[in-house]
Design an enzyme around this catalytic site. Structure first.
Site, PDB file in Angstrom:
ATOM      1  N   MET A   1      18.428  41.862  -9.948  1.00 45.44           N
ATOM      2  CA  MET A   1      18.838  41.336 -11.256  1.00 45.44           C
ATOM      3  C   MET A   1      17.986  41.910 -12.385  1.00 45.44           C
ATOM      4  O   MET A   1      18.396  41.909 -13.536  1.00 45.44           O
ATOM      5  CB  MET A   1      18.778  39.806 -11.263  1.00 45.44           C
ATOM      6  CG  MET A   1      19.854  39.147 -10.417  1.00 45.44           C
ATOM      7  SD  MET A   1      21.554  39.621 -10.843  1.00 45.44           S
ATOM      8  CE  MET A   1      21.834  38.608 -12.320  1.00 45.44           C
TER       9      MET A   1
ATOM     10  N   ILE B   1      22.099  40.425  -3.352  1.00 50.45           N
ATOM     11  CA  ILE B   1      21.433  40.523  -4.650  1.00 50.45           C
ATOM     12  C   ILE B   1      20.206  39.616  -4.645  1.00 50.45           C
ATOM     13  O   ILE B   1      20.277  38.475  -4.177  1.00 50.45           O
ATOM     14  CB  ILE B   1      22.399  40.030  -5.755  1.00 50.45           C
ATOM     15  CG1 ILE B   1      23.675  40.899  -5.764  1.00 50.45           C
ATOM     16  CG2 ILE B   1      21.730  40.011  -7.135  1.00 50.45           C
ATOM     17  CD1 ILE B   1      24.873  40.213  -6.392  1.00 50.45           C
ATOM     18  N   CYS B   2      19.078  40.107  -5.192  1.00 56.33           N
ATOM     19  CA  CYS B   2      17.940  39.215  -5.466  1.00 56.33           C
ATOM     20  C   CYS B   2      17.340  39.634  -6.804  1.00 56.33           C
ATOM     21  O   CYS B   2      18.005  40.279  -7.613  1.00 56.33           O
ATOM     22  CB  CYS B   2      16.923  39.225  -4.324  1.00 56.33           C
ATOM     23  SG  CYS B   2      16.000  40.753  -4.167  1.00 56.33           S
ATOM     24  N   ARG B   3      16.095  39.304  -7.032  1.00 58.19           N
ATOM     25  CA  ARG B   3      15.501  39.608  -8.339  1.00 58.19           C
ATOM     26  C   ARG B   3      15.233  41.098  -8.480  1.00 58.19           C
ATOM     27  O   ARG B   3      15.543  41.712  -9.485  1.00 58.19           O
ATOM     28  CB  ARG B   3      14.202  38.817  -8.508  1.00 58.19           C
ATOM     29  CG  ARG B   3      13.661  38.833  -9.928  1.00 58.19           C
ATOM     30  CD  ARG B   3      12.368  38.052 -10.011  1.00 58.19           C
ATOM     31  NE  ARG B   3      11.294  38.780  -9.361  1.00 58.19           N
ATOM     32  CZ  ARG B   3      10.433  39.585  -9.994  1.00 58.19           C
ATOM     33  NH1 ARG B   3      10.520  39.758 -11.294  1.00 58.19           N
ATOM     34  NH2 ARG B   3       9.492  40.209  -9.328  1.00 58.19           N
TER      35      ARG B   3
END
Length: 102
Positions: A93, A65-67
């Site tokens: 996210m 997961i990242c932005r």
């Protein structure tokens, strides 16, 4: 080169709601995760991944997961080439509208 497997935020939310045990790894920077992470996710900054390979097991699947999904995609590519079983959360996210913990 093999395609990177992906998971949508909706699919991930359903898995979490059904109580599935998942290995979620958030690769964002400290100041980003301060705004909230998906409950149960483990924070390992993207730049730290190569030094922390001993924390990953090739028998298990990891969801990154990242932005926005770009950095986690790069991490997935790197780990997949090393033989790890990985999946990228599409949209990151920015696309997550589920619960977050601070």
């Amino acid at each position: 080169m093999e395609e990177i497997k992906e998971i949508t935020t909706e699919e991930l939310k359903k898995k979490l709601e059904s109580g599935e045990k998942l290995n979620l790894i958030d690769v964002r920077e400290d100041e980003e995760v301060a705004h909230g992470m998906i409950p149960g996710a483990k924070h390992i900054k993207m730049g730290d991944i190569p030094n922390r390979l001993d924390e990953f097991n090739k028998e298990e699947e990891y969801i990154f997961i990242c932005r926005s999904g770009a950095r986690s995609g790069n991490v997935c590519r790197y780990l997949q080439e090393l033989g790890y079983n990985v999946r990228n959360m599409v949209g990151g996210m920015l696309a997550w509208d589920g619960e977050v913990t601070k």
